[in-house]
Design a protein around this motif. Structure first.
Motif, short mmCIF file in Angstrom:
data_model
loop_
_atom_site.label_atom_id
_atom_site.label_comp_id
_atom_site.label_asym_id
_atom_site.label_seq_id
_atom_site.Cartn_x
_atom_site.Cartn_y
_atom_site.Cartn_z
N TYR A 90 0.81 -1.22 0.00
CA TYR A 90 0.00 0.00 0.00
C TYR A 90 0.85 1.27 0.00
O TYR A 90 0.34 2.37 -0.30
CB TYR A 90 -0.96 0.01 1.19
CG TYR A 90 -0.31 0.07 2.55
CD1 TYR A 90 0.09 1.28 3.13
CD2 TYR A 90 -0.09 -1.09 3.30
CE1 TYR A 90 0.68 1.33 4.37
CE2 TYR A 90 0.50 -1.05 4.55
CZ TYR A 90 0.88 0.16 5.08
OH TYR A 90 1.46 0.21 6.32
N TYR B 178 0.95 3.83 -3.08
CA TYR B 178 -0.02 4.91 -3.31
C TYR B 178 0.51 6.24 -2.76
O TYR B 178 0.19 7.30 -3.29
CB TYR B 178 -1.36 4.56 -2.68
CG TYR B 178 -1.87 3.21 -3.14
CD1 TYR B 178 -2.28 3.01 -4.45
CD2 TYR B 178 -1.87 2.12 -2.27
CE1 TYR B 178 -2.70 1.77 -4.88
CE2 TYR B 178 -2.31 0.88 -2.69
CZ TYR B 178 -2.71 0.70 -4.00
OH TYR B 178 -3.11 -0.54 -4.43
N GLY C 210 -0.50 3.85 6.70
CA GLY C 210 -1.43 2.72 6.61
C GLY C 210 -2.63 2.92 7.51
O GLY C 210 -3.77 2.59 7.13
N GLN D 271 -10.56 -0.97 -3.40
CA GLN D 271 -10.16 -0.33 -2.15
C GLN D 271 -10.16 -1.32 -0.99
O GLN D 271 -9.34 -1.20 -0.07
CB GLN D 271 -11.08 0.86 -1.86
CG GLN D 271 -10.85 2.02 -2.82
CD GLN D 271 -11.87 3.13 -2.71
OE1 GLN D 271 -11.94 4.02 -3.54
NE2 GLN D 271 -12.70 3.09 -1.69
N ILE E 233 -6.88 -2.92 -0.92
CA ILE E 233 -5.88 -2.13 -0.20
C ILE E 233 -6.00 -2.38 1.30
O ILE E 233 -4.99 -2.55 2.01
CB ILE E 233 -6.05 -0.64 -0.51
CG1 ILE E 233 -5.83 -0.37 -2.01
CG2 ILE E 233 -5.09 0.21 0.33
CD1 ILE E 233 -6.14 1.05 -2.43
N ASN F 151 -4.45 -5.54 2.14
CA ASN F 151 -2.99 -5.47 2.15
C ASN F 151 -2.48 -4.87 3.45
O ASN F 151 -1.45 -5.30 3.98
CB ASN F 151 -2.48 -4.65 0.96
CG ASN F 151 -0.96 -4.61 0.90
OD1 ASN F 151 -0.35 -3.61 1.28
ND2 ASN F 151 -0.36 -5.71 0.46
N ILE F 152 -3.18 -3.85 3.97
CA ILE F 152 -2.82 -3.28 5.27
C ILE F 152 -2.89 -4.37 6.34
O ILE F 152 -1.99 -4.50 7.18
CB ILE F 152 -3.74 -2.10 5.62
CG1 ILE F 152 -3.54 -0.95 4.63
CG2 ILE F 152 -3.47 -1.62 7.05
CD1 ILE F 152 -4.54 0.18 4.79
#
Length: 343
Positions: free
Chosen positions: A43, A46, A278, A327, A330, A333-334
């Protein structure tokens, strides 16, 4: 629910009851694949491209004013051949990434006006000025609320929100003065949805009839009456009314509970993020879904005036669904990186 809410309109418009659900199904598959793939992308990428992402969002908001398709008096959609999309969906994400970046950059100075308010206000006002040219009031309100949540959690002092609230109040007064009859009409229609059933009142009135008809247990899946060309947009902005009619109070509460659980789980993931960026990125992504769901349900139940906003994950709209699922990739992924760091 998209199929149940849409098949009557699909038969009427396209002589194909599966028209909407098949199109939505394609985007569901694409969105889930995208979500899975994005969940493996770090992430932090971004943040490295935060300014190009934001500038692309701004460019698309400008482009829609010139090449956008007009629908119901608004130019919010760009036609790309096989589908249309709203640049505002991309702008929501761009704004979240920008605010997460600013909060990470200035987190020790968020108590000051220069760092805790000014850059955020410049971003919000720029976006709002472009959004209102479409016009897209509901999207503008949503972005302001997402921004305020992120600013508050990042550490912006409460007194600055009071100042911003006062400025917003003055803007509302100015709007009423310049568009007095229009604003008075909107407020009257909101307070008396069953009086003077004009085009403005019709949708809200039919939504309330659908909700009331559902009772406790609902008419049963597929058995809505209002979706048969009575309630406009039953598969889009007002799909929650069909949920209430077919699944009743029980089904409506289940949908609300799902959003509440999503919000708690999302904030839990954000709180365990390995770093500040994050954390703030996760907060923004969850806040968008949560606030949008609240606004949609409030509109459908006539708790607030009709502003035209979709219900995340439920409403028909392929590109919006793909953005939401992307989203969520994302957010995953966090979560993935938080788990890796913990182990």
């Amino acid at each position: 629910m998209v199929f149940s809410a849409s098949y009557a309109y699909a038969v009427y418009k396209f002589d194909n009851s599966l028209y909407y659900v098949l199109r939505q199904g394609i985007f569901v598959i694409m969105g889930v694949i995208s979500m899975y793939g994005i969940s493996f992308i770090d992430y932090h990428v971004y943040r490295r491209y935060v300014f190009p992402i934001f500038l692309i969002g701004i460019a698309l908001l400008i482009a829609v004013l010139f090449i956008g398709e007009r629908l119901n008096g608004a130019k919010r959609w760009i036609n790309i051949g096989f589908t249309t999309f709203q640049p505002s969906e991309i702008m929501k994400f761009a704004l979240i990434v920008m605010f997460a970046h600013l909060s990470t950059l200035n987190y020790k100075r968020m108590g000051t006006f220069t760092y805790g308010v000014l850059p955020y206000a410049i971003c919000l006002m720029t976006v709002a000025a472009l959004m209102m040219q479409q016009p897209h009031l509901s999207g503008t309100i949503l972005m302001f609320l997402i921004g305020f949540v992120m600013m508050f959690i990042a550490g912006t002092k409460f007194r600055y929100f009071a100042i911003l609230g006062g400025a917003g109040g003055l803007a509302a007064v100015a709007l009423i003065l310049f568009k007095g009859k229009y604003m008075a009409s909107r407020i009257t229609n909101w307070l008396h949805p069953f009086e003077n059933l004009s085009d403005e009142n019709w949708q809200t009135a039919q939504s309330l009839i659908a909700i009331g008809s559902g009772g406790i247990m609902g008419r049963g899946i597929g058995n809505s009456h209002q979706k048969f060309l009575y309630l406009p947009e039953p598969y889009n902005d007002f799909i929650f009314a069909i949920v209430c009619e077919e699944l009743g109070l029980v089904g409506a509460l289940l949908v609300i509970v799902l959003f509440v659980l999503f919000t708690f789980r999302g904030f839990s993931i954000a709180s365990k993020a390995p770093d500040k960026f994050g954390y703030m990125l996760g907060i923004g992504l969850v806040a968008q879904i949560c606030i949008q769901a609240i606004l949609n349900i409030a509109v459908v139940t006539n708790t607030i005036p009709n502003t035209g906003i979709s219900l995340p994950f439920f409403s028909y709209g392929g590109t919006a669904l793909m953005m939401q699922l992307g989203q969520m990739g994302i957010l995953l992924n966090i979560s993935r990186q938080a788990t890796m760091e913990k182990t």
